[in-house]
Design an enzyme around this catalytic site. Sequence first.
Site, PDB file in Angstrom:
ATOM      1  N   HIS A 326      -9.980   2.766 -11.367  1.00  0.00           N
ATOM      2  CA  HIS A 326      -9.648   2.623  -9.943  1.00  0.00           C
ATOM      3  C   HIS A 326      -8.376   3.398  -9.611  1.00  0.00           C
ATOM      4  CE1 HIS A 326      -9.247   0.067  -6.171  1.00  0.00           C
ATOM      5  NE2 HIS A 326      -8.013   0.499  -6.317  1.00  0.00           N
ATOM      6  N   GLU A 327      -7.339   3.161 -10.389  1.00  0.00           N
ATOM      7  CA  GLU A 327      -6.062   3.814 -10.081  1.00  0.00           C
ATOM      8  C   GLU A 327      -6.153   5.317 -10.296  1.00  0.00           C
ATOM      9  OE1 GLU A 327      -4.349   1.956  -8.441  1.00  0.00           O
ATOM     10  OE2 GLU A 327      -4.986  -0.026  -9.111  1.00  0.00           O
TER      11      GLU A 327
HETATM   12  N1  BES Z   1      -3.146   0.359  -3.963  1.00  0.00           N
HETATM   13  C1  BES Z   1      -3.426  -0.824  -4.677  1.00  0.00           C
HETATM   14  C2  BES Z   1      -2.208  -1.646  -4.987  1.00  0.00           C
HETATM   15  C3  BES Z   1      -1.691  -2.488  -3.850  1.00  0.00           C
HETATM   16  C4  BES Z   1      -2.346  -3.644  -3.516  1.00  0.00           C
HETATM   17  C5  BES Z   1      -0.564  -2.151  -3.166  1.00  0.00           C
HETATM   18  C6  BES Z   1      -1.882  -4.429  -2.485  1.00  0.00           C
HETATM   19  C7  BES Z   1      -0.099  -2.910  -2.135  1.00  0.00           C
HETATM   20  C8  BES Z   1      -0.749  -4.059  -1.792  1.00  0.00           C
HETATM   21  C9  BES Z   1      -4.141  -0.517  -5.989  1.00  0.00           C
HETATM   22  O1  BES Z   1      -4.836   0.682  -6.018  1.00  0.00           O
HETATM   23  C10 BES Z   1      -5.147  -1.584  -6.184  1.00  0.00           C
HETATM   24  O2  BES Z   1      -6.130  -1.579  -5.513  1.00  0.00           O
HETATM   25  N2  BES Z   1      -4.868  -2.521  -7.065  1.00  0.00           N
HETATM   26  C11 BES Z   1      -5.699  -3.652  -7.317  1.00  0.00           C
HETATM   27  C12 BES Z   1      -6.086  -3.681  -8.726  1.00  0.00           C
HETATM   28  C13 BES Z   1      -7.550  -3.553  -8.889  1.00  0.00           C
HETATM   29  C14 BES Z   1      -7.953  -2.135  -8.962  1.00  0.00           C
HETATM   30  C15 BES Z   1      -8.026  -4.212 -10.127  1.00  0.00           C
HETATM   31  C16 BES Z   1      -4.901  -4.908  -7.073  1.00  0.00           C
HETATM   32  O3  BES Z   1      -3.676  -4.835  -7.104  1.00  0.00           O
HETATM   33  O4  BES Z   1      -5.500  -5.939  -6.863  1.00  0.00           O
HETATM   34 ZN    ZN Z   2      -6.600   0.712  -4.964  1.00  0.00          ZN
END
Ligand code: BES
Ligand code: ZN
Length: 869
Positions: A326-327
């Site tokens: 995902h990242e």
């Molecule tokens: N861009 C998000 C991280 C994020 C989440 C920043 C909420 C600010 C507020 C990242 O790409 C993401 O989606 N993270 C997920 C993890 C998932 C891929 C398992 C998360 O943090 O839940």
């Molecule tokens: Zn994300």
Amino acid sequence: MSCRLPTSIIPTHYALTYSQINLSAPYSFHGKATISLSINGDSIDGDSGGNYASQKVGNSVTLHCLELNISSATLSDANGVSMDAVSLNFSKTNETCTIVFPSVLPSGSGAVLDIMFEGNLNDQMRGLYRSTYKGLDGEVKTMACTQFEATDARRAFPCWDEPAMKATFQLTCSIPQTPGFEAVAISNTPVSSTSTYLLGSSKWRKYIFETTPKMSTYLAALVIGEFDVVSATSPKTSIQTSVYTVPGKGSQGVFCLDTAGRALDFLEATYGVKYPLTKSDLLAIPDFAAGAMENWGCVTYREAKILTDTGTSLEMRKGIARTVCHELAHQWFGNLTTMEWWNALFLNEGFARYMEFIAVDNLFPEWGIWDEFVGGVFVLALGLDAMDNSHPIEVDVNHPDEINSIFDSISYAKGASLIRMLANWLGEDVFMEGIRKYLSKFGFKNAKSSDLWGTLGEHSGKDVVRMMEMWTKVMGFPVICVGKDGKVTQEKFRAGGRMGKAPAESKWKIPIVFEDGEAMVMGVGEDDKVAKKISSGKGAKLNKGQVGFYRVNYAEDMWATLAGRMGVGGMSNTDRLGLVSDVFAMAKGGYQPVSVALDFVKDMGGIEAEDEFVVWQEVCERLIELAGVYKGEEFEDDYKKFVKSVVGKQWEMIGWEKKEAEKANKGSMRGVLLSAMAASGDEGVKKEALRLFNEYYAGGKEIAADIRKVVYKLAVSKDEDSVMPKMRALYLKTSFPEEQRNLMMAMGACKGGGIWRDTIEWALWSGEVKKQDAVYPLSTLGGGGKGEMAFEYFKENFERLKETFTGPIWGAVVFMCCRGVKEIEGVVAYFEDKDVGGAKRRLDQAVEGGRLRLDRVKRDREVLKDFWC
Ligand code: BES
Ligand code: ZN
């Protein structure tokens, strides 16, 4: 309130120097931002003048700044003539600072703004913050890191903190070097040089980083601390990937290192665009609010989201692979091409969620990960989007609280489901080629959703804009009703049932795929064709593969016919899962009596389940959910008996012990069936779980990774007084994140004897539990049928909880503590004079869920009166 910055002045480059970052008290940082400006110059990407307040340049400049002190600000023109600020006006509501100069600012490029600022390394897990961990010598150590998305770069340096205000960044920072703690600094780009020097008697090291490509502020990152590192070079991209962990955990990074390297190669090939940076780091951060964050070239993770050891469950390993993919998917989609404003967050997150599955399926084909898309993503989105307190996927957001509130299942899960539906309608290859075009067209730029639809439309020759419009602009989704006479209609699906008598007007364009593979679109004049197909019987089950974002309500006797096909081959797992999910949703909303749903699954128990983990997961989850709803009802015991009649035989077949050479998903299946057995009131499984736990605690046999989570919960529910103290001890002993999480979650499964309050107080306030884990016991208590207790505790500690937990964690606390309360109107009354900040929507959703539950119990009571005999 608009909250948007004027675009008359925009930054083009930030030279950021942190002259001191103190990793010990007073945890201060001192910095200087030298920002190159374009004044009344180029407009920014995607700014057609509508969104951005255009404003004539006067003698001031407004930028974002929060919880920073500014000690000086100077503006120099292209000729080096400078002027000092005459005043600084901070706006707490807008999170800005307006710097006023003695005369009008010079137009054009070449002006540079110098700002000296200082701030504190906070412990709120946002901005530039501090995190702690136990060093190998047992002492508590401090590190620092950043979390900027969505709107917290402004807490680390004054900036134009909006995604379309892209600029290049060149970072420099000086960090203390104490004997036995030689911290290093890591950022988006590689280090270009370092040097050490003395400041008084203390040694400092200065890091200078290479300049980044043009990017948004929310993607900048800096991490400082002592680390173990494991690295490898990807065979195809030749990019070096490194995993950083706190000392002693390096070996736990090997699985994600391998996954990340392979994913990078796969994604570069898939996107057809070179990875835009020269290195790719993964950092495991002990205190982390989200799951992971896609900072460009410098992705940060919660430890539990990437570290593995030999005891890691398959479920966790899949989660880690998905998170890493995902990242990395964001490194192009999101970082290289960024949404123009947060209203299109779903583009970023929905697409990355979709790509998780594409990439993981490529790297680990043996997992069959797509099966889990339907149960884990698609169904989640339908659940939330059926509520009146859902929101359109593209929604007007301005204030940071509003922006943060849409990092939810609508943006992620509905976003991903719609993208999957679209990809399927266009054909996956055509879709991916379109994505490649989009990325090369909008690289280092910003784009709106219409830009994506436009590019995909041009490439495919299909009217993508028209297809997607209703899906993205209007909340909710349709249910297709198949009548006895074969008539098909669509209407908006509501968790609370039909609106009034007449079906609501609806106009979704619904791509339908029939069981035999034939495809049509409903809502564009093909409805008669659809009806004909259905009455011919050749279509049978609609929505093959659960690709379309809708539910289907068949006539009652058709449900019975379909139930008869649940066991025989021919229908895929996702199709069977979809039927189970739909029939229970129909019962929940009163579209069908609950007896239809129970009848639908009642004969499934006898069929030997081989690769059907996801189907049984859905069955078990729905049955467990109902057990919660029916708690305390007269027919509670009858219902429990029913649950046992469905799952008991499966449980007997699978048993406690892993069989030799059993399929990978059997372990997960065992866990799911065990939970359902517990919900059926079976004391035997609880007793055995307690025995297993005690044996393990006493130093005996390990509990199999795949069922450990459930075993812990059952052990608590069987004998909380003896188990909880042991769990605390285990928590303090282990440094393994999955184990920590399992333990904390299990602690919420208590019945509420004297020990629950002790435990929750310890978790929340003792300081022995990481802030990110501290809310688990309270949350699972609220979700596990002890709603009243969770809410009572919440009320007593409202101010303290609100102060301590921010962002998504606060939203989760509010939701979990309120959703299980029976006297739901009491919750509403309680909040009348309270400010819940960013958790408003979560609260509304909890209340709506509570009301729905009451309604349905009333309805089901009638239906079930004579169901059991
Ligand atoms: N861009 C998000 C991280 C994020 C989440 C920043 C909420 C600010 C507020 C990242 O790409 C993401 O989606 N993270 C997920 C993890 C998932 C891929 C398992 C998360 O943090 O839940
Ligand atoms: Zn994300």
